[in-house]
Design a protein around this motif. Sequence first.
Motif, PDB file in Angstrom:
ATOM      1  N   GLU A  29       0.829  -1.211   0.000  1.00  0.00           N
ATOM      2  CA  GLU A  29       0.000   0.000   0.000  1.00  0.00           C
ATOM      3  C   GLU A  29       0.857   1.251   0.000  1.00  0.00           C
ATOM      4  O   GLU A  29       1.852   1.322   0.703  1.00  0.00           O
ATOM      5  N   ALA A  30       0.471   2.217  -0.825  1.00  0.00           N
ATOM      6  CA  ALA A  30       1.200   3.488  -0.971  1.00  0.00           C
ATOM      7  C   ALA A  30       2.602   3.252  -1.508  1.00  0.00           C
ATOM      8  O   ALA A  30       3.508   4.047  -1.263  1.00  0.00           O
ATOM      9  N   GLY A  31       2.758   2.147  -2.251  1.00  0.00           N
ATOM     10  CA  GLY A  31       4.075   1.802  -2.805  1.00  0.00           C
ATOM     11  C   GLY A  31       4.130   1.898  -4.316  1.00  0.00           C
ATOM     12  O   GLY A  31       4.842   1.149  -4.976  1.00  0.00           O
ATOM     13  N   SER A  32       3.342   2.800  -4.909  1.00  0.00           N
ATOM     14  CA  SER A  32       3.379   2.942  -6.377  1.00  0.00           C
ATOM     15  C   SER A  32       4.720   3.522  -6.820  1.00  0.00           C
ATOM     16  O   SER A  32       5.291   4.355  -6.112  1.00  0.00           O
ATOM     17  N   ARG A  33       5.233   3.054  -7.971  1.00  0.00           N
ATOM     18  CA  ARG A  33       6.519   3.544  -8.467  1.00  0.00           C
ATOM     19  C   ARG A  33       6.448   3.694  -9.983  1.00  0.00           C
ATOM     20  O   ARG A  33       5.776   2.899 -10.639  1.00  0.00           O
ATOM     21  N   THR A  34       7.175   4.674 -10.518  1.00  0.00           N
ATOM     22  CA  THR A  34       7.188   4.845 -11.974  1.00  0.00           C
ATOM     23  C   THR A  34       8.415   4.168 -12.584  1.00  0.00           C
ATOM     24  O   THR A  34       8.456   3.952 -13.782  1.00  0.00           O
ATOM     25  N   ASP A  35       9.394   3.857 -11.762  1.00  0.00           N
ATOM     26  CA  ASP A  35      10.573   3.130 -12.261  1.00  0.00           C
ATOM     27  C   ASP A  35      10.572   1.778 -11.559  1.00  0.00           C
ATOM     28  O   ASP A  35      10.868   1.697 -10.366  1.00  0.00           O
TER      29      ASP A  35
END
Length: 738
Positions: free
Chosen positions: A492-498
């Motif tokens: 949770e709340a661990g979205s990443r673009t790389d």
Amino acid sequence: MEETKLKELLDSLSWPEKIGQLVQLSGDFFHADQLAVGPQKKLGIDQKIVDQVGSVLNVTGAEKTREIQDRYLKKSRHKIPLLFMADIIYGYRTIFPIPLGLGATWNPALIEEAYEQTAEESKAAGAHVTFAPMVDLVRDARWGRSLESTGEDPVLNSAFAKAMVTGLQKDLLNGGGIASCVKHFAAYGAAEGGREYNTVDMSERRLRQDYLPSYKAAVDAGCQLVMTSFNTYDGMPVTGSKFLLEDILRKEWGFDGVIISDYAAIQELIAHGVATDDREATKLAIEATTDIDMKTPCYAKELEPLIEDGEISTELVDRSVYRVLKLKNDLGLFEDPYRGASQEQEECVFLTEEKRHLAKKVSSESVVLLQNKRDVLPLTPNQEKVLLVGPYGDNQELIGLWAVHGKREDVVTIKKGFEHYLDSEHLLYTQGCDMLEDYTFLGEFGATKDQIEQLGLTDAMKEQELSQALTLAKQADTVVLALGEHTMQSGEAGSRTDITLPKIQQDFLQKIAELNKKTVLIVISGRPLVLTKEVELVDGIVQAWFPGTEGGNALADIIFGQTNPTGRLSMSFPYSVGQLPMYYSEFKTGRPLTSPTHKGRFVSKYLDSQNDPLFSFGYGLSYSKVMYTDLTLSSEQMHETLKVSVKVKNISKRTTTETVQLYVQDVTGSVVRPVKELKAFQKVALDADEEKTVYFDLTKEELKFYTKNMTFDAEPGAFIVFVGPNVKDTQEKSFTLL
Ligand code: GLC
């Protein structure tokens, strides 16, 4: 107690006592640990209200729950017991692999057994409800909660949803198991940009076709609760959506259990901008039939004034209160408020040898062999020098972010597992490199500046570790690199673009690869990472997810050939993050790219990337080879059912279990139809040189979809059946539905 008595109890309650049943608070309100995953803010709830609440968030442990229950019941006028609800997502004390790994087993029966064992541990620890399974369909690896999902396909996810609920709730109404709360209803995994808590917007057709089936499977399996999701759907936050909660969940599906908001989601209706204050947020949520308010003051403070002002009906609130009382009654809490929880029971059932054995089996089946160049795997015990290196080589952080009640000290590390196969002469080890180049992001999760500074290697240690790793690598025949993302980089709340490996680990791998040794990469991650560079640098790649308490043993058994890897991906691994969201069941488009080598411009493709994923849905290698032949249909025309058969032959000398997958394409429909859709799968055990015929019964029901008029129907016409070891390498046969 009898239903009539329960109704009498309801009628005897004051409004504060009724409303209290609809409020859930975290442990700090009960002098326990505040194990809450979400924003912390003062609620301004006075003790009088606390003494009336109906349920507790994330407090477990027989001693603690019994003590709170006793203290609470003493003060309760009607002796209504507390419900203890907790996040027990993939294990309580015995931690199984993260659900994205469970999905890769393609073995719902095994996972049902795992969740039954989880329920046994949880019940002993005083948990009455678990906020599981999470069945959100996910097609964007940037989203941190990919970790908790079983993947991108509605049929596979539905099979696991049913298995998990059934396992958790075995004999529930006879005192067994624990109540399952399926989450997050609905379509939370479709957050735009893969960005946590972001907007979800899609056609009702896609919602019903792809995103709702797994929740429906959980409801049909009898889950007792449903948790609303943070996101919007069609402009309305789900926690206040009558369309989703009342029209679909309650009226269309007949769910009359408890709906609980996600953490603070009722008050967040204000932040969403559909309510101006707590009062409006309360009205929206209760009218959408959200029964329990998790961790906000809304219901506690606003429900009674709304009733007094005649803005909401007393029947509406009574119905919610009755659902909560009924759940407590169905769980037998009025007769036994502890539901059998005791420290003795905990000692009896926690982390038994049988549970460890099951955890290792599940972990083994979750591991996916993605690459095996030069047949570098399996390694032979004590025949060659093996260097184990990397931040996950001897690290007990293998249980993932949501194993909130698990203990890292229980975990078998990869190094420990290797020591069962290699003596000190053949096993070399050093950490080699740091996990991350920068740990400051951990500050968001409460880590203090000092704690952050303690993390990681000093510059001197980094130099020393690298030099040691290169020296040992030169002495080794094979180098096994245990690399991956930090546990707090997913969940949770661990979205990443790389979503590549941390740069510091990529650089380290590059230096090892330059030594031209045989190399194997073990990937520890909570999502599909982009491994496009790594496939060129190493021979073997083993996707291990966060493999759980027995992860080290399971991985060692696979690396050294004791176990034949059989895992198959339940979520596509992108070639580039720029392709996301991606999923195999895409539509054809008007200008489909029919060949990867197409040279023309005006087709649906990128200038700078292939369309295909790096590794496809359903993909995975084994140490054996299985040939598919003789795909046969019982007829070229189908009325109600069609028999499909295929021969599978294990042409290797190793026993294996093959996951035979059946997909269908509806060639032309009243609306566009996916290029392939999984309809069935079977796990088939094959001895060396053994051949079996595998049969499927395809039904007309399985060909139904939401047509142009949004009726759920199968349309006559041309279809193609595909059967194979994954979604790409298939044989096909056509038929006509009459
Ligand atoms: C969290 C999560 C949800 C969890 C709940 C209680 O924010 O979204 O999955 O069950 O709060 O901890």
